[in-house]
Each structure stands twice: as C-alpha cells, then as structure tokens.
Design an enzyme around this catalytic site. Structure first.
Site, PDB file in Angstrom:
ATOM      1  N   CYS A 283      47.306  34.399  28.130  1.00 22.72           N
ATOM      2  CA  CYS A 283      48.191  33.538  28.913  1.00 22.72           C
ATOM      3  C   CYS A 283      47.416  32.684  29.906  1.00 22.72           C
ATOM      4  O   CYS A 283      47.991  31.873  30.620  1.00 22.72           O
ATOM      5  CB  CYS A 283      49.226  34.364  29.669  1.00 22.72           C
ATOM      6  SG  CYS A 283      50.145  35.490  28.630  1.00 22.72           S
TER       7      CYS A 283
ATOM      8  N   ASP B  74      45.787  33.773  32.597  1.00 24.79           N
ATOM      9  CA  ASP B  74      45.495  34.361  33.914  1.00 24.79           C
ATOM     10  C   ASP B  74      45.558  35.880  33.935  1.00 24.79           C
ATOM     11  O   ASP B  74      46.429  36.492  33.340  1.00 24.79           O
ATOM     12  CB  ASP B  74      46.320  33.765  35.063  1.00 24.79           C
ATOM     13  CG  ASP B  74      47.691  33.309  34.651  1.00 24.79           C
ATOM     14  OD1 ASP B  74      48.270  33.963  33.782  1.00 24.79           O
ATOM     15  OD2 ASP B  74      48.180  32.304  35.206  1.00 24.79           O
TER      16      ASP B  74
ATOM     17  N   CYS C 208      43.860  29.681  36.815  1.00 22.40           N
ATOM     18  CA  CYS C 208      43.745  28.348  37.384  1.00 22.40           C
ATOM     19  C   CYS C 208      43.569  28.458  38.898  1.00 22.40           C
ATOM     20  O   CYS C 208      43.648  29.546  39.478  1.00 22.40           O
ATOM     21  CB  CYS C 208      44.969  27.517  37.041  1.00 22.40           C
ATOM     22  SG  CYS C 208      46.490  28.145  37.755  1.00 22.40           S
TER      23      CYS C 208
ATOM     24  N   CYS D  13      52.191  31.747  39.045  1.00 23.98           N
ATOM     25  CA  CYS D  13      51.004  32.326  39.691  1.00 23.98           C
ATOM     26  C   CYS D  13      51.419  33.238  40.848  1.00 23.98           C
ATOM     27  O   CYS D  13      50.815  34.298  41.062  1.00 23.98           O
ATOM     28  CB  CYS D  13      50.094  31.224  40.245  1.00 23.98           C
ATOM     29  SG  CYS D  13      49.435  30.133  38.985  1.00 23.98           S
TER      30      CYS D  13
END
Ligand SMILES: Cc1ncc(COP(=O)(O)O)c(C=O)c1O
Lengths: 407, 134
Positions: free
Chosen positions: B37, B39, B63, B106
């Site tokens: 994915c 992360d 990211c 995130c």
C-alpha cells in the site's frame, strides 16, 4: 549558460522546453508583420504564405518518419491522434469485426480510448509485456482473431523507455490484413522511424516531447494501401476531411522546425544523452537494492527508471526538491494504485512504489547529472535510516513472509 | 503537490527516529500498514513505573505525510498515560499538519499505530482485558 541549473530538469519524457530556434520560427507566425494568415485562405497572399509554411512543416514531419507529406494530418497532440486513429479505424472497419488488440503498458490516451470502444460494444484484448517491458510477438499472434481489425502498440514507452519491435509487429499485421497503429509520441529524435519498412498504417506524434510546442501533433495515415478512418471532429473539411479546424500556423511551424532539428541532430544528441544516462546509472548502481525497470538494451538513451527498494517514491521526490523527476508511486497521482506500467512488468507493489523516472535530454549537463547522483544517494540513505522495512531487511527478515495488516 | 510547512518541518527534522528494545517488558511495538500500500509505520512506546509514556520512537516507510504523521505522534504521546494516548484521534493529526483530504489515510495509520503499540504493551503485561474494556 551555467552548466548546473537548479532546479535540475530531468523530466524530458513529460515534456521538453521549446528549442530557441523553434521558438523563433514560431514567433515569426503571429503578428501583423509576421506570417499570420489562415492557410485555408485561397484568395490572397497572406493565406498562400501561411500555406507554404504549413507545407514546409508537413514535409519535415513526413521526412522524419519516412512518409509522404500528403499522409500527415495535423491534430492537437498525441492524445487526439490516438483517439482519431483508434476510434477512427475501429469505427470504419466495424463491418469486418469489433476486436482490437493493444498492450497493458500503453499510455492512457490509448487505454482510455479502448475503454470507450468497449463501452460501445467492441472487444479489446490487453496483452501483458514480458518482464523487460517488451511484447512477445507470439502472444500477439495467438491473440489475433477473425474479427480483429486493429492492433495498437506504442513504439517507445513513456515510463520505462523501452522500444517495441514495431517492424516485427507490422510484418505480422500486414500479412493478416489488420490495421496497425503506433503511438510514437516519445520517439521523434530518439529512435529512427520508417513507416514503410515497419509496415505501420497509423502513427501518432506530438511536438512537445521533441523540443516543439505543446498543443500540436499529427497522425500519419497511410495512403498505399489506403487506410480509411472515420473523422472524430467535423467542420470545414480541413485535412482531407479527417480533422476539421483552422490550422494553427505557428504551432505547425514549431512542430516542423522541431522535427527538422530532430532529424538533423538525432545521432549526435543520442550519443551525448546516452553517455549522460550511463553516467547517472553508474553513479547509482553500486547502491544496495536498486533495480532498473525495463530492458536496458532496447531502450531510448535518455531514460533511467529505477527502483530504490525500501524507500517510498514520493518521499524520495520530496527529498529531491532541487531535482524534477517523476515517480511510479501511487502517492503522486490521484489513484491509490502504483504505476500500472511497472505492475504489468510483474514488479511487486513495493518496487513499483519505490521507483523514480529520470529522463534526460538536449540541455542536460554533466554537472547536473553529478549533482543528481549526490542528492539521490543522500536522500536514499536518509530515508532508509527512517525505513522499518530497511531495518527488517538488514535484520534478515524476508518481507514476503510477514503478515501485513493491510489497510 | 504542495506540502504544509509543518509537514516539511517534520519530514526534514523527524523527531524521535529509532528503535527501542521490542523485548523489554515496558516497551510496546505497533507496526501497521503494508509495503504493497506504500506505507508501513513502526511506533514504539516505553512506559515508566507509573504507566506514563516516557519515550517513543518511530520508523516509517511512506510518503512525506506518513513520515510527518508518525513523527508528530511520537511527540504527542510522550508524557501521556496509555488511556490518554489511546484517546488521540486522527483528526488532531490532520489539523496539526494541515493534511489535504488525499493524505488523511496517513493520519488514520498513525492512530492505528498508537493503538497497536498500546495493545502490544498491555498484552505483554497481561492487561489484554483492560484494553478491551477501555
Ligand atoms: C506515449 C504517449 N502517448 C500519448 C501522450 C499524450 O500526448 P499529448 O500530451 O500530446 O496529448 C504522451 C504524453 O504524455 C505519451 O507519452
């Protein structure tokens, strides 16, 4: 000119700056003192002069691909050319069949056009490339059916820079009487094209990847044997009815001049760019866990697509704020999927997420390459220090055996 | 894409990067996300004798916003009890870092990392029930 221009531009496959010589030729076609007329005006010298300029440009574009100038249809770019070629040929041949073959690694301008055909009731086969990005011609041969009317395969891939053997494909499609379209948006000035030797029937081009302006392109449409397509834009019947609309003299002149220069300077430029690309690769390849995506031999000189394992592409680009590159990471696009091109090569998601595309070109310098090497090494090191995956790799954990809590 | 100044600050000067002894009885480790994915976050917390988080470390593959979210979380949890830390909501991270809508996942991942680290610690201490009751 200083030889280190910051930010360093290494995204020549996205677009190129317009060459000064091209810009000059274009700006001569705009104002009252210049060549501003409508090339379709038959009744006065303004029109005749503009038509002469368009004719000259048409000749330059035709020369680069080994075509006759009468076979060039001006469009707004490669996207429009792809649409015109694929919809135009599929629609025209609908009585013969409704099956089209293309590849999974094509540009969206081709893939999305094919999706539209599917919505209209056509059937499309999307072929997988081999691991190196190249098409196995036998797979194409076995996908061809009675009702196949069109095969569309790109020449140079925009992400990984690999060059398909379009001559081999053309020999096959010609022998079967199937129309062969090639998206060659990335080819001019990088790989030689010869539509006759390669048995290409339709070929999409644009100016802005070859130091010409954006917003202008062309479709080559073979006359012998004659390939017929249905127009997608109707109007005043310009371009022999295949694409109506007043010709944009300055854009066309820009594309003509860019292609003339590409033809003249290709050999020398490729040598120089290839040396720079190799210098870049040499400066990075001794790092641990780096992988080049796509075949290294069947590849244009200016492309290096490389995955830095255990480092995510977007964060890498964030560290490289003085360098303009692009990434196959999902985070750089609106979708959550990483690059569909890298996925089609069979690269796992991790490597697809970890990829950067460097594309070098006419104005790239050694100093810029050296600067890039140093910056990339620094950034990868920093991000690996931050990466739990790198830790695990260093501890000898096989990441494929870990149960991830996917979200 | 433009990043907020706070994301850039955490990205360029990440706080509390590192690793704690995962086997220690007062250390909880949470690893969430998946490489596929794009992360993966590893958050570790260490509690003192009073059950207050005295140290936190992270490592993140992802990211810039994922890195910034986990860096911020290590700062947020320090000095908190487990219950207080467990109450941290992802929207606090979104607001503090001014994350755009496409990056909200995130912050969700960072919230999940806190929960996972706390659960690990409670399990180690035989408090698994307390967690589900909380
Ligand atoms: C292979 C390929 N096809 C088509 C296009 C679209 O070209 P244009 O921007 O001229 O419409 C591009 C450029 O993005 C490309 O690389």
């Amino acid at each position: 000119m200083s030889s280190l221009n910051i930010p360093v531009y290494l995204d020549y496959s996205a677009t190129t700056p317009v060459d000064e010589r091209v810009a000059k030729a274009m700006s001569d076609c705009l104002t009252l003192q210049g060549n501003f007329g409508n090339p379709a005006s038959r009744s006065h010298v303004f029109g005749w002069k503009a038509e002469d300029a368009v004719t000259e440009a048409r000749k330059n574009v035709a020369t680069l691909i080994g075509a006759n100038p009468k076979e060039i249809v001006w469009t707004s770019g490669a996207t429009e050319s792809d649409n015109l070629a694929i919809k135009g040929a599929a629609h025209f041949n609908v009585k013969k069949g409704k099956h089209v073959i293309t590849m999974k690694t094509e540009h969206k301008a081709v893939l999305d056009t094919c999706r539209q055909l599917e919505r209209e009731g056509f059937e499309v086969t999307y072929l997988d490339p081999e691991e190196n990005g190249l098409l196995d011609i036998n797979k194409l041969a076995s996908a061809i059916r009675e009702d196949t009317t069109l095969v569309s395969v790109m020449h140079v891939n925009n992400e990984i820079g690999v060059i398909q053997d379009v001559a081999a494909i053309g020999a096959l499609t010609r022998s079967k009487g199937i129309v062969f379209h090639v998206d060659a948006a990335q080819s001019p000035g990088k790989v030689a094209l010869d539509v006759d030797a390669m048995n290409i029937d339709l070929l999409s081009l644009c100016a802005h990847k070859a130091y010409g302006p954006k917003g202008i392109g062309a479709l080559y449409v073979r006359r012998k044997p004659r390939i017929r397509i249905e127009a997608q834009i109707h109007g005043g019947g310009h371009e022999r009815g295949m694409r109506s609309g007043t010709l944009a003299t300055h854009q066309i002149v820009g594309m003509g001049e860019a292609f003339r220069l590409a033809h003249e300077e290709m050999e020398e430029e490729n040598k120089r760019v290839e040396a720079l690309r190799d210098r870049l690769y040499d400066g990075l390849k001794d790092m641990e866990e780096v992988y080049v995506n796509g075949d290294l031999e069947q590849r244009i000189p200016g492309n290096l697509n490389i995955s830095f394992n255990f480092v995510e592409g977007e964060s890498l680009m964030m560290s490289l704020k003085d360098i303009a590159v692009s990434s196959g990471s999902a985070c750089t696009s609106d979708s959550l999927e990483p690059s569909y091109v890298l996925r089609a090569l069979g690269r796992n998601d991790e490597l697809a997420h970890s990829s950067l595309r460097f594309t070098l070109g006419r104005f790239t310098t050694e100093e810029e390459v050296d600067f890039t090497i140093a910056e990339v090494r620094k950034a990868v090191e920093k991000l690996r220090d931050l990466s739990p995956l790198w830790d695990m790799f260093k501890d000898g954990v096989d990441l494929d055996t870990v149960q991830w809590a996917a979200h | 894409m433009a990043y907020s100044d706070k994301v850039i600050d955490h990205y360029e000067n990440p706080r509390n990067v590192g690793k704690l002894d995962a086997d220690a009885n007062n250390v909880g480790t949470g690893m969430v996300g998946a490489p596929a994915c794009g992360d993966v976050m590893r958050l570790q917390i260490k509690v003192d004798d009073n059950g207050v988080i005295e140290d936190a470390k992270f490592k993140t593959y992802g990211c810039g916003s994922a890195i910034a979210s986990s860096s911020l979380v290590t700062e947020m949890v320090k000095g908190k009890t487990l219950d207080e830390a467990a109450a941290i909501k992802n929207m606090e991270i979104v607001e503090e870092l001014a994350l755009p809508p496409v990056k909200i996942h995130c912050s969700v991942l960072a919230e999940d990392a806190i929960a996972a680290a706390i659960a690990d610690l409670r399990e180690k201490r035989g408090e698994a029930k307390a967690e589900s009751a909380a």
